[in-house]
Design a protein around this motif. Structure first.
Motif, PDB file in Angstrom:
ATOM      1  N   THR A 123       0.812  -1.167   0.000  1.00 40.56           N
ATOM      2  CA  THR A 123      -0.065   0.055   0.103  1.00 40.56           C
ATOM      3  C   THR A 123       0.811   1.117   0.211  1.00 40.56           C
ATOM      4  O   THR A 123       1.997   1.221   0.669  1.00 40.56           O
ATOM      5  N   PRO A 124       0.471   2.289  -0.519  1.00 40.03           N
ATOM      6  CA  PRO A 124       1.260   3.600  -0.929  1.00 40.03           C
ATOM      7  C   PRO A 124       1.333   4.049   0.523  1.00 40.03           C
ATOM      8  O   PRO A 124       0.552   4.092   1.284  1.00 40.03           O
ATOM      9  N   ILE A 125       2.518   4.753   0.736  1.00 39.75           N
ATOM     10  CA  ILE A 125       2.641   5.560   2.222  1.00 39.75           C
ATOM     11  C   ILE A 125       1.552   6.459   2.275  1.00 39.75           C
ATOM     12  O   ILE A 125       1.287   6.787   3.481  1.00 39.75           O
ATOM     13  N   LEU A 126       1.197   7.252   1.013  1.00 44.83           N
ATOM     14  CA  LEU A 126       0.189   8.364   1.246  1.00 44.83           C
ATOM     15  C   LEU A 126      -1.100   7.565   1.999  1.00 44.83           C
ATOM     16  O   LEU A 126      -1.725   8.520   2.564  1.00 44.83           O
ATOM     17  N   VAL A 127      -1.652   6.677   1.375  1.00 47.41           N
ATOM     18  CA  VAL A 127      -2.781   5.817   1.791  1.00 47.41           C
ATOM     19  C   VAL A 127      -2.809   5.616   2.913  1.00 47.41           C
ATOM     20  O   VAL A 127      -3.656   5.904   3.870  1.00 47.41           O
ATOM     21  N   GLN A 128      -1.443   4.890   3.741  1.00 44.29           N
ATOM     22  CA  GLN A 128      -1.517   4.730   4.860  1.00 44.29           C
ATOM     23  C   GLN A 128      -1.689   6.036   5.736  1.00 44.29           C
ATOM     24  O   GLN A 128      -2.164   6.018   7.083  1.00 44.29           O
ATOM     25  N   LEU A 129      -0.999   7.026   5.469  1.00 43.52           N
ATOM     26  CA  LEU A 129      -0.912   8.189   6.453  1.00 43.52           C
ATOM     27  C   LEU A 129      -2.408   8.813   6.485  1.00 43.52           C
ATOM     28  O   LEU A 129      -2.969   9.463   7.684  1.00 43.52           O
ATOM     29  N   LEU A 130      -3.056   8.692   5.254  1.00 48.98           N
ATOM     30  CA  LEU A 130      -4.546   9.198   5.334  1.00 48.98           C
ATOM     31  C   LEU A 130      -5.590   8.468   6.064  1.00 48.98           C
ATOM     32  O   LEU A 130      -6.344   9.000   6.679  1.00 48.98           O
ATOM     33  N   PHE A 131      -5.206   7.196   5.986  1.00 48.43           N
ATOM     34  CA  PHE A 131      -6.012   5.929   6.890  1.00 48.43           C
ATOM     35  C   PHE A 131      -5.721   6.516   8.485  1.00 48.43           C
ATOM     36  O   PHE A 131      -6.654   6.401   9.077  1.00 48.43           O
ATOM     37  N   TRP A 132      -4.427   6.636   8.760  1.00 49.40           N
ATOM     38  CA  TRP A 132      -4.222   6.857  10.189  1.00 49.40           C
ATOM     39  C   TRP A 132      -4.787   8.391  10.638  1.00 49.40           C
ATOM     40  O   TRP A 132      -5.197   8.561  11.652  1.00 49.40           O
ATOM     41  N   PHE A 133      -4.733   9.366   9.600  1.00 50.46           N
ATOM     42  CA  PHE A 133      -5.259  10.682  10.025  1.00 50.46           C
ATOM     43  C   PHE A 133      -6.965  10.504  10.193  1.00 50.46           C
ATOM     44  O   PHE A 133      -7.206  11.373  10.927  1.00 50.46           O
ATOM     45  N   ASN A 134      -7.484   9.745   9.544  1.00 47.29           N
ATOM     46  CA  ASN A 134      -8.758   9.646   9.525  1.00 47.29           C
ATOM     47  C   ASN A 134      -9.273   8.413  10.491  1.00 47.29           C
ATOM     48  O   ASN A 134     -10.305   7.826  10.254  1.00 47.29           O
ATOM     49  N   ILE A 135      -8.442   7.904  11.409  1.00 52.44           N
ATOM     50  CA  ILE A 135      -8.792   6.652  12.398  1.00 52.44           C
ATOM     51  C   ILE A 135      -9.934   6.950  13.083  1.00 52.44           C
ATOM     52  O   ILE A 135     -10.828   6.276  13.430  1.00 52.44           O
ATOM     53  N   GLY A 136     -10.337   8.203  13.374  1.00 51.60           N
ATOM     54  CA  GLY A 136     -11.692   8.423  14.042  1.00 51.60           C
ATOM     55  C   GLY A 136     -12.763   8.106  13.322  1.00 51.60           C
ATOM     56  O   GLY A 136     -13.795   7.818  13.886  1.00 51.60           O
ATOM     57  N   ALA A 137     -12.668   8.221  11.950  1.00 54.88           N
ATOM     58  CA  ALA A 137     -14.055   7.673  11.237  1.00 54.88           C
ATOM     59  C   ALA A 137     -14.153   6.480  10.905  1.00 54.88           C
ATOM     60  O   ALA A 137     -15.158   5.885  10.978  1.00 54.88           O
ATOM     61  N   LEU A 138     -12.792   5.658  11.181  1.00 57.95           N
ATOM     62  CA  LEU A 138     -12.985   4.351  10.928  1.00 57.95           C
ATOM     63  C   LEU A 138     -13.275   3.477  12.383  1.00 57.95           C
ATOM     64  O   LEU A 138     -14.056   2.784  12.330  1.00 57.95           O
ATOM     65  N   TYR A 139     -12.725   4.115  13.431  1.00 53.01           N
ATOM     66  CA  TYR A 139     -12.986   3.493  14.828  1.00 53.01           C
ATOM     67  C   TYR A 139     -13.177   4.536  15.594  1.00 53.01           C
ATOM     68  O   TYR A 139     -12.236   5.162  16.236  1.00 53.01           O
ATOM     69  N   PRO A 140     -14.245   5.241  15.878  1.00 56.59           N
ATOM     70  CA  PRO A 140     -14.594   6.363  16.727  1.00 56.59           C
ATOM     71  C   PRO A 140     -14.175   6.014  18.234  1.00 56.59           C
ATOM     72  O   PRO A 140     -13.874   7.073  19.075  1.00 56.59           O
ATOM     73  N   GLU A 141     -14.472   4.612  18.689  1.00 51.12           N
ATOM     74  CA  GLU A 141     -13.764   4.569  20.003  1.00 51.12           C
ATOM     75  C   GLU A 141     -13.001   3.270  20.148  1.00 51.12           C
ATOM     76  O   GLU A 141     -13.525   2.116  19.318  1.00 51.12           O
ATOM     77  N   ILE A 142     -12.056   3.305  20.860  1.00 52.16           N
ATOM     78  CA  ILE A 142     -10.628   1.939  20.818  1.00 52.16           C
ATOM     79  C   ILE A 142     -10.866   1.752  22.443  1.00 52.16           C
ATOM     80  O   ILE A 142     -10.048   2.651  23.117  1.00 52.16           O
ATOM     81  N   LEU A 143     -11.163   0.700  23.121  1.00 51.77           N
ATOM     82  CA  LEU A 143     -11.045   0.671  24.455  1.00 51.77           C
ATOM     83  C   LEU A 143     -11.544   1.485  25.034  1.00 51.77           C
ATOM     84  O   LEU A 143     -10.901   1.989  26.314  1.00 51.77           O
ATOM     85  N   GLY A 144     -12.665   2.154  24.962  1.00 51.12           N
ATOM     86  CA  GLY A 144     -13.146   3.227  25.805  1.00 51.12           C
ATOM     87  C   GLY A 144     -12.666   4.722  25.582  1.00 51.12           C
ATOM     88  O   GLY A 144     -13.201   5.392  26.104  1.00 51.12           O
ATOM     89  N   VAL A 145     -11.631   4.817  24.434  1.00 55.31           N
ATOM     90  CA  VAL A 145     -11.174   5.987  24.404  1.00 55.31           C
ATOM     91  C   VAL A 145     -11.497   6.421  23.204  1.00 55.31           C
ATOM     92  O   VAL A 145     -11.658   5.760  21.941  1.00 55.31           O
ATOM     93  N   ARG A 146     -12.067   7.658  22.811  1.00 52.64           N
ATOM     94  CA  ARG A 146     -12.498   8.158  21.583  1.00 52.64           C
ATOM     95  C   ARG A 146     -11.383   8.587  21.211  1.00 52.64           C
ATOM     96  O   ARG A 146     -10.417   9.337  21.397  1.00 52.64           O
ATOM     97  N   THR A 147     -11.350   8.115  19.541  1.00 51.33           N
ATOM     98  CA  THR A 147     -10.059   8.539  18.720  1.00 51.33           C
ATOM     99  C   THR A 147     -10.293   9.742  18.051  1.00 51.33           C
ATOM    100  O   THR A 147      -9.400  10.082  17.415  1.00 51.33           O
ATOM    101  N   VAL A 148     -11.480  10.493  17.952  1.00 48.58           N
ATOM    102  CA  VAL A 148     -11.596  11.744  17.197  1.00 48.58           C
ATOM    103  C   VAL A 148     -10.797  12.748  17.785  1.00 48.58           C
ATOM    104  O   VAL A 148     -10.781  13.027  18.944  1.00 48.58           O
ATOM    105  N   ASN A 149      -9.770  13.038  16.923  1.00 46.44           N
ATOM    106  CA  ASN A 149      -8.958  14.305  17.342  1.00 46.44           C
ATOM    107  C   ASN A 149      -7.849  13.908  18.401  1.00 46.44           C
ATOM    108  O   ASN A 149      -7.307  14.540  19.055  1.00 46.44           O
ATOM    109  N   LEU A 150      -7.810  12.393  18.591  1.00 42.20           N
ATOM    110  CA  LEU A 150      -6.896  11.845  19.584  1.00 42.20           C
ATOM    111  C   LEU A 150      -5.435  11.822  19.182  1.00 42.20           C
ATOM    112  O   LEU A 150      -4.505  12.230  19.635  1.00 42.20           O
TER     113      LEU A 150
END
Length: 288
Positions: A123-150
């Motif tokens: 996978t291209p590095i740009l795609v990976q960065l964009l996925f991590w940058f938008n992790i809040g849209a994929l998983y809004p909450e992980i182990l009780g921690v909100r990932t939006v703007n985390l």
């Protein structure tokens, strides 16, 4: 018959030459007309290209000099440098672990190591960065921690670049380990050394000779590759000059500022790589 014999050149005596025989041999130097002609043509072309760059007013070298050491540019350069160093350290630490997994006798560990390398190299590095940058849209909450703007942009850059570089570092380290002779491992095992101690004390020091050259290329590639983090608003060297030319509209000279800094740093890294390679090549006859 005697007349023809008189016109023949004197025969070279068989066997080793004597002192008086060497005087009768004519040594003809090898002519390298083509090589010298090509060298002169290349030098002329380089001189013309350099002259055109220096004398072309469109490059605005005065503006380049004005912005080359400004605070904004140096701040972006510093972020690029420490981001590169951090990514390389973390990437090779994780890559070494992945290389050990791939060389493990356990099929499950082999599959995990191979799967990681396959996924992140595919996978291209740009795609990976964009996925991590938008992790809040994929998983809004992980182990009780909100990932939006985390995760901030710099944290996303470190995570994305590290995971990407680890996949390539794993193959570099694995190739270096495989270059060590099997007899070295058997000798270390016969001394009763444990697996991790064999890896740290026996295998890696010998593998470094094969690891350092591609690792040096990775370091330089990572330095230049960090410019991609400007897409997620990380104020590295490229993003810093972009902020300036968006305000002043002096695109070409500001891009030249970034280019010259990349050239300076990569040149210094290349010199360092040379001495590191020579250090690990001691006693092999390849140190030069």
């Amino acid at each position: 018959m005697s007349a023809q014999t008189d016109t023949l050149p004197p025969a070279v005596p068989a066997g080793p030459l004597q002192d008086n025989d060497a005087d009768r041999l004519r040594i003809v130097p090898v002519r390298r007309t083509g090589q010298w002609t090509a060298a002169v043509a290349v030098l002329v072309l380089l001189a013309l290209a350099l002259n055109s760059v220096i004398r072309n007013d469109a490059f605005q070298w005065g503006v380049v000099g004005d912005y080359f050491t400004t605070t904004a540019v140096l701040r972006g350069l510093w972020l690029t440098l420490w981001l590169t160093a951090l990514v390389m350290v973390l990437g090779f630490a994780l890559g070494t672990l992945l290389a050990v997994l791939r060389l493990s006798a356990n099929r499950v560990l082999q599959a995990v190591g191979w799967g990681y390398v396959w996924l992140f190299r595919s996978t291209p590095i740009l795609v990976q960065l964009l996925f991590w940058f938008n992790i809040g849209a994929l998983y809004p909450e992980i182990l009780g921690v909100r990932t939006v703007n985390l995760l901030g942009p710099v944290t996303v850059a470190v995570i994305g670049l590290t995971l990407h570089e680890a996949a390539y570092a794993a193959e570099v380290v694995r190739g270096g380990i495989l270059s060590v002779e099997r007899g070295q491992l058997e000798a270390a095992q016969s001394l009763g050394l444990g697996p991790w101690r064999r890896l740290y004390r026996i295998v890696l020091p010998q593998a470094m000779r094969s690891i350092v050259p591609p690792a040096g290329n990775m370091l330089i590639g990572t330095l230049k590759g960090t410019s991609i983090v400007s897409i997620i608003a990380v104020q590295d060297l490229l993003y810093s000059v972009q902020l300036v030319y968006h305000r002043t509209y002096q695109v070409i000279p500001l891009l030249l500022v970034a280019t010259l800094w990349y050239v300076v740093v990569t040149s210094l890294l290349s010199i360092g790589q040379h001495y590191v390679e020579r250090y690990y090549a001691r006693g092999t006859g390849d140190a030069r």
